[in-house]
Design an enzyme around this catalytic site. Structure first.
Site, short mmCIF file in Angstrom:
data_model
loop_
_atom_site.label_atom_id
_atom_site.label_comp_id
_atom_site.label_asym_id
_atom_site.label_seq_id
_atom_site.Cartn_x
_atom_site.Cartn_y
_atom_site.Cartn_z
N CYS A 1 0.86 -1.20 0.00
CA CYS A 1 0.00 0.00 0.00
C CYS A 1 0.89 1.25 0.00
CB CYS A 1 -0.88 0.03 1.24
SG CYS A 1 -1.84 -1.45 1.53
N CYS B 1 -28.04 -6.02 14.18
CA CYS B 1 -29.32 -5.37 14.41
C CYS B 1 -30.43 -6.09 13.64
CB CYS B 1 -29.26 -3.90 13.99
SG CYS B 1 -29.22 -2.75 15.36
#
Lengths: 129, 257
Positions: free
Chosen positions: B72, B218
């Protein structure tokens, strides 16, 4: 990959109580859990943590299955001299990790006072430091 | 007559759902709902377990990988400059596929296209570490997703998902997080669902996790079939939540109970 975070003050006055914080990456698998198929997930925990200060052991902890993942251990010791603190964790399946931290002890010279390393008397323990 | 009543009811529900949006001055990060101890844990970089992933991400950032043999760092250089504020702008529009993508998807696109490496699995240690490392560079910066003609339809889709009743409990995200924040759900305070600190360390997980993991949690909680990791619905929902939290301060990697 074992990685650890250590927080030791870089400088301290002689005789000062310093706080040391250690955090290590570890799953701490208890050995009590099972997979969805019912097979026991083998225990994989850190069993022992030792801290030495210039070769002298200043703190040791034994860890057990109820301890959360990524154990965070905070303790204190007395800054006696400049040198190196070595932290080592050992555990199941040959787990072993070692980290070091340097500390420089100096500052205003205090009265030649070597902090008690073993069995402090009650007066020393409760008296002002 | 019955149909008329149902239509009226639907309008009333839609109106109440949208009326419940939190005004900017009332917005509060999940951090403010936490105990003093948990806050202290997040604030101290040597007590915050999320920093273990950041540390690992820093190593991966420098590591050459894939057929291209590139790290990176070889393209992006110093992350403190090149990655500053990046996580605060995601999900962002990707022209190649014509829709917004999450930060995790961006990292994987980079791996496939530039490093010629395989994509990392969602919630794998490596992907979480790289995401945490990138997100860490945005700490203290305001959330600032770009909403323009290209991203607006996806924002609307995310908003619709947020307000849509789902699952066996027939609940919408908004019913808890817009209408009932600050109240108790079992023993826990319902937060406002602002994704300021992802990926974050949840004490319940004993691990770092992504926003999508939280959203799926959730969904399972309301007994709905959770969307797959990387599903368009989840990315749209991420976009809506980031827009809803626009201007709030990033605190990744956060700690939550």
């Amino acid at each position: 990959m074992a990685s650890a975070l250590i927080n030791v003050p870089a400088r301290a006055k002689r005789g000062e109580i310093i706080e040391i914080k250690t955090l290590i990456s570890h799953v701490m698998e208890t050995g009590f859990r099972r997979t969805q198929l019912g097979a026991v997930i083998p225990r994989d925990i850190i069993r022992r943590f030792v801290c030495t200060y210039n070769g002298t052991e200043v703190f040791r902890a034994e860890l057990h299955p109820a301890i959360a993942a990524n154990p965070f251990i905070v303790f204190s010791t007395v800054a006696v001299e400049s040198g190196t603190l070595v932290f080592s964790w050992t555990g199941d399946h040959g787990f072993s990790a070692t980290e070091t931290a340097a500390i420089s002890v100096g500052g205003p010279e205090m009265a030649p006072h070597t902090p008690p390393r073993s069995e402090p008397s009650r007066e020393t323990r409760d008296g002002p430091r | 007559m019955r149909r008329f009543g149902a239509a009226l009811g639907a309008i009333a529900i839609a109106a109440s759902a949208f009326a419940g949006e939190i005004t900017p001055s009332d917005r509060r990060s999940g951090y403010e709902f936490m105990s003093r101890e948990t806050r202290a844990m997040q604030d101290d970089d040597t007590a915050n377990p999320g920093m273990l992933w950041v540390l690992e991400g820093g190593t991966l950032w420098e590591k050459k990988t894939g057929a291209a043999g590139r790290a990176c760092a070889d393209c992006h250089g110093d992350p403190r400059a090149s990655m500053k504020g990046v996580a605060a702008r995601y999900p962002a529009f990707d022209a190649a596929i014509g829709r917004p993508i999450s930060l995790e998807q961006r990292i994987n696109r980079c791996r496939i296209d530039r490093q010629q490496a395989s994509a990392l699995a969602y919630e794998s240690r490596e992907l979480l570490a790289l995401t945490a490392f990138v997100a860490r560079q945005s700490r203290g910066l305001p959330i600032d997703v770009t909403i323009d003609a290209r991203t607006h339809p996806f924002l609307d889709a995310g908003r619709a998902t947020f307000h849509r009743r789902q699952g066996q409990l027939n609940l919408a995200c908004a019913q808890c997080h817009d209408d009932n924040w600050g109240r108790q759900l079992a023993g826990n305070v319902i937060p406002q669902a602002h994704p300021t600190g992802y990926p974050l360390y949840r004490l319940e997980w004993q691990s770092l996790g992504s926003l999508q993991r939280r959203l799926r949690n959730c969904l399972v909680g309301i007994r709905a079939e959770p969307y797959d990791y990387g599903a368009n619905e989840l990315v749209d929902l991420e976009l809506y939540l980031m827009w809803r939290a626009r201007g709030m301060t990033m605190d990744a990697p956060a700690v939550r109970p």
